[in-house]
Design a protein around this motif. Structure first.
Motif, PDB file in Angstrom:
ATOM      1  N   THR A 115      25.730  93.588  18.259  1.00 59.32           N
ATOM      2  CA  THR A 115      25.827  92.261  17.770  1.00 59.32           C
ATOM      3  C   THR A 115      24.898  92.145  16.390  1.00 59.32           C
ATOM      4  OG1 THR A 115      26.421  91.483  19.919  1.00 59.32           O
ATOM      5  CG2 THR A 115      25.919  89.879  18.237  1.00 59.32           C
ATOM      6  N   VAL A 116      25.499  91.845  15.220  1.00 54.99           N
ATOM      7  CA  VAL A 116      24.456  91.461  13.922  1.00 54.99           C
ATOM      8  C   VAL A 116      25.010  90.085  13.865  1.00 54.99           C
ATOM      9  CG1 VAL A 116      24.658  93.891  13.554  1.00 54.99           C
ATOM     10  CG2 VAL A 116      26.242  92.363  12.642  1.00 54.99           C
ATOM     11  N   THR A 117      23.561  89.572  13.450  1.00 50.07           N
ATOM     12  CA  THR A 117      23.506  88.242  12.780  1.00 50.07           C
ATOM     13  C   THR A 117      23.546  88.357  11.205  1.00 50.07           C
ATOM     14  OG1 THR A 117      22.574  87.308  14.721  1.00 50.07           O
ATOM     15  CG2 THR A 117      22.225  85.930  12.662  1.00 50.07           C
ATOM     16  N   ILE A 118      24.338  87.820  10.586  1.00 47.96           N
ATOM     17  CA  ILE A 118      24.453  88.094   8.835  1.00 47.96           C
ATOM     18  C   ILE A 118      24.759  86.885   8.237  1.00 47.96           C
ATOM     19  CG2 ILE A 118      25.447  90.335   9.408  1.00 47.96           C
ATOM     20  CD1 ILE A 118      28.308  89.074   8.688  1.00 47.96           C
ATOM     21  N   ASP A 119      24.533  86.845   7.096  1.00 47.22           N
ATOM     22  CA  ASP A 119      24.836  85.741   5.906  1.00 47.22           C
ATOM     23  C   ASP A 119      25.922  86.486   5.286  1.00 47.22           C
ATOM     24  OD1 ASP A 119      23.177  84.084   6.944  1.00 47.22           O
ATOM     25  OD2 ASP A 119      21.480  84.212   5.492  1.00 47.22           O
ATOM     26  N   PHE A 120      26.686  85.971   4.637  1.00 48.48           N
ATOM     27  CA  PHE A 120      27.989  86.553   3.890  1.00 48.48           C
ATOM     28  C   PHE A 120      28.325  85.677   2.850  1.00 48.48           C
ATOM     29  CE2 PHE A 120      30.368  85.283   7.437  1.00 48.48           C
ATOM     30  CZ  PHE A 120      31.424  84.798   6.926  1.00 48.48           C
ATOM     31  N   GLU A 121      28.865  86.376   1.753  1.00 42.73           N
ATOM     32  CA  GLU A 121      29.828  85.587   0.622  1.00 42.73           C
ATOM     33  C   GLU A 121      30.683  86.467   0.107  1.00 42.73           C
ATOM     34  OE1 GLU A 121      29.238  82.240  -2.641  1.00 42.73           O
ATOM     35  OE2 GLU A 121      27.621  83.465  -2.404  1.00 42.73           O
ATOM     36  N   GLY A 122      32.106  86.266   0.189  1.00 44.60           N
ATOM     37  CA  GLY A 122      33.154  87.062  -0.356  1.00 44.60           C
ATOM     38  C   GLY A 122      33.477  86.645  -2.050  1.00 44.60           C
ATOM     39  N   PHE A 123      33.796  87.388  -2.679  1.00 38.57           N
ATOM     40  CA  PHE A 123      34.283  87.384  -4.293  1.00 38.57           C
ATOM     41  C   PHE A 123      35.531  88.236  -4.338  1.00 38.57           C
ATOM     42  CE2 PHE A 123      29.336  86.913  -3.878  1.00 38.57           C
ATOM     43  CZ  PHE A 123      29.169  85.850  -4.557  1.00 38.57           C
ATOM     44  N   VAL A 124      36.269  87.413  -5.159  1.00 38.83           N
ATOM     45  CA  VAL A 124      37.659  88.208  -5.710  1.00 38.83           C
ATOM     46  C   VAL A 124      37.513  87.932  -7.017  1.00 38.83           C
ATOM     47  CG1 VAL A 124      39.920  87.924  -5.544  1.00 38.83           C
ATOM     48  CG2 VAL A 124      38.958  87.738  -3.555  1.00 38.83           C
ATOM     49  N   ASP A 125      37.734  88.955  -7.953  1.00 33.02           N
ATOM     50  CA  ASP A 125      37.748  89.081  -9.226  1.00 33.02           C
ATOM     51  C   ASP A 125      36.578  88.398  -9.952  1.00 33.02           C
ATOM     52  OD1 ASP A 125      40.391  90.353  -9.536  1.00 33.02           O
ATOM     53  OD2 ASP A 125      41.230  88.382  -9.484  1.00 33.02           O
ATOM     54  N   GLY A 126      35.152  88.607  -9.166  1.00 36.49           N
ATOM     55  CA  GLY A 126      33.910  87.999  -9.514  1.00 36.49           C
ATOM     56  C   GLY A 126      33.765  86.671  -9.011  1.00 36.49           C
ATOM     57  N   GLU A 127      34.673  85.819  -8.581  1.00 38.46           N
ATOM     58  CA  GLU A 127      34.762  84.468  -8.182  1.00 38.46           C
ATOM     59  C   GLU A 127      34.699  84.430  -6.739  1.00 38.46           C
ATOM     60  OE1 GLU A 127      34.275  81.971 -10.363  1.00 38.46           O
ATOM     61  OE2 GLU A 127      34.532  83.145 -12.063  1.00 38.46           O
ATOM     62  N   ALA A 128      33.800  83.352  -6.410  1.00 37.79           N
ATOM     63  CA  ALA A 128      33.591  83.012  -4.921  1.00 37.79           C
ATOM     64  C   ALA A 128      35.157  82.338  -4.611  1.00 37.79           C
ATOM     65  CB  ALA A 128      32.409  82.197  -4.489  1.00 37.79           C
ATOM     66  N   PHE A 129      35.299  82.641  -3.245  1.00 39.28           N
ATOM     67  CA  PHE A 129      36.597  81.861  -2.806  1.00 39.28           C
ATOM     68  C   PHE A 129      36.403  81.006  -1.462  1.00 39.28           C
ATOM     69  CE2 PHE A 129      36.417  86.291  -0.861  1.00 39.28           C
ATOM     70  CZ  PHE A 129      36.692  85.963   0.617  1.00 39.28           C
ATOM     71  N   GLU A 130      37.164  80.156  -1.370  1.00 39.98           N
ATOM     72  CA  GLU A 130      36.869  79.287  -0.257  1.00 39.98           C
ATOM     73  C   GLU A 130      37.107  79.490   1.149  1.00 39.98           C
ATOM     74  OE1 GLU A 130      38.861  74.962   1.119  1.00 39.98           O
ATOM     75  OE2 GLU A 130      39.568  75.822  -0.448  1.00 39.98           O
ATOM     76  N   GLY A 131      36.263  79.591   2.080  1.00 34.67           N
ATOM     77  CA  GLY A 131      36.094  80.224   3.403  1.00 34.67           C
ATOM     78  C   GLY A 131      35.387  81.445   3.360  1.00 34.67           C
TER      79      GLY A 131
END
Length: 428
Positions: A165-181
């Motif tokens: 079980t890992v505790t993480i911070d994350f952020e996703g990007f599509v085409d270099g842009e962050a997306f909602e959620g």
């Protein structure tokens, strides 16, 4: 009032209802007294104008619609009773004749409960069902209890492994842009749980605490968010903590901690007894279902579409309630899945038709067998319900309405009908 059954095609009935001129005139007078306050007649205070003057100014039939609304419920109910019909939908009303001094003649079309042609529902043959509780079943239940009582222990001397079980911070990007959620902080993720997009969790294996990892994934084609479906994405992930599940030892101390027993052998014996009871209940339930299915198969009934539609509506309400228990609702579910309400209804149609047909057949058998529900049956059911809700019997009874009692009686009658079918079935 008199009624006449004009025609019956399949499950659709047409009735001719005649209301005498005197009876209809009384309804017109009631309509006048109800509506007279809406009319302004010169020379009269509002609500004081005679009926004849209002009719002269607005037409003789000014009160007819309301008069029909007044008289129809009563005459329709009488007509239904006289012709021994059971409507399953709202009636369609046409006026054949109406006028000053004339009888009111109504044509009423309505869908009624279909007739069931019963087959040989006694002596139904079904295969015997047996479920044997094995030692590995007991061990599996013990393992489940171990997992339920496991604790998470932080590890700092190794990288992420499968099942951690890992505790993480994350952020996703599509085409270099962050997306909602696509962003989260201090999120606890079990590696290998399949919680995230396919391929995400596996790419964290081998990462160390404090390390930042770039995870490359592709959203599924059927992903609920249309703007992300099928698109490649990059997630920037930071590993903040690693925890491993530590299972307790299977010994007498474990038995004492998780149960009222002092030894592991006593706990195992209790688990086996409960599993055997569950197996027996499962056997009985599946046999009952098979007997019901066979009984329905040997009977003939044409299910009206409106009954299927009503059943689908009930199933949607139940599904919505279940979603609300999980913090969702039907509207959000449709939004997340990208499914249309008509698609969901279409999926439910076959099951809805089966439920309606089963209900109609059981009701017909119930009537054929003249199965009755006694006061003792009802009282026993109420006592069991009170126990289930952990309420005082008298207090529980005080909460019951007449419709609740009717519901109990209907359920008991159906249960007794199924009991009769099972008792007369050939199980081998």
């Amino acid at each position: 009032m008199n009624s006449e059954l004009i025609k019956k095609e399949n499950n659709e009935v047409t009735l001719k209802i005649t209301v005498s001129s005197d009876e209809f005139e009384k309804a017109v007078n009631k309509a006048y007294n109800k509506l007279k306050g809406r009319f302004n007649i010169p020379g009269f205070r509002k609500g004081k104008a005679p009926k004849s003057l209002i009719e002269a100014q607005y037409g003789k039939g000014v009160f007819y619609d309301e008069a029909i609304n007044i008289v129809f419920p009563e005459v329709y109910t009488k007509a239904i009773d006289e012709n021994n019909l059971e409507p399953v939908d709202r009636p369609e009303l046409d006026i054949e004749e109406i006028g000053d001094g004339k009888d009111l003649v109504l044509s009423v079309k309505v869908t009624v409960k279909p007739e069931v042609k019963l087959g040989e529902y006694k002596g139904i043959e079904v295969d015997k069902i047996e479920y044997t509780v094995k030692e590995e079943d007991v061990e599996a239940r013990l393992e489940q209890m171990r997992n339920q009582n496991a604790r998470l222990v932080t590890v700092e001397d190794r990288p992420v492994q499968d099942k951690d079980t890992v505790t993480i911070d994350f952020e996703g990007f599509v085409d270099g842009e962050a997306f909602e959620g696509g962003k989260g902080e201090n999120y606890n993720l079990v590696i290998g749980s399949g919680t995230f997009i396919p391929g995400f969790e596996e790419q964290l294996i081998g990462a160390k605490i404090g390390e930042e990892v770039k995870v490359n994934v592709t959203f599924p084609e059927e992903y609920h968010a249309e703007n992300l479906a099928g698109k490649p994405a990059v997630f920037e992930v930071k590993i903040k903590e690693i925890k491993v599940k530590e299972l307790p030892e299977l010994d007498d101390e474990f038995a004492k901690d998780v149960s009222e027993f002092d030894t592991l052998d006593e706990l195992k014996s209790d688990i086996k007894n409960k599993l055997e009871e569950d197996a027996k209940n499962r056997e009985e339930a599946e046999i009952r279902n098979k007997v019901i299915e066979k009984a329905v198969e040997v009977c003939e009934v044409e299910v009206p579409e409106v009954m299927v539609e009503n059943q689908i509506s009930n199933m949607l309400r139940d599904f919505d309630y279940q979603l609300q228990m999980q913090g969702l609702n039907l509207e959000k579910y449709i939004q997340y899945t990208g499914m249309k309400i008509d698609d969901l209804k279409s999926q439910m149609k076959e099951e809805a038709e089966k439920k309606v047909k089963t209900s109609l057949v059981l009701e017909a058998i119930l009537k054929e067998e003249k199965i009755e529900v006694s006061d003792e049956d009802v009282n026993k059911e109420i006592e069991e319900m009170a126990k289930m809700y952990k309420m005082d019997l008298d207090k529980f009874k005080a909460t019951l309405r007449d419709e609740d009692m009717d519901y109990f009686k209907e359920n008991i009658a159906v249960k007794k009908t199924i009991d009769m079918l099972v008792e007369n079935a050939k199980i081998a």
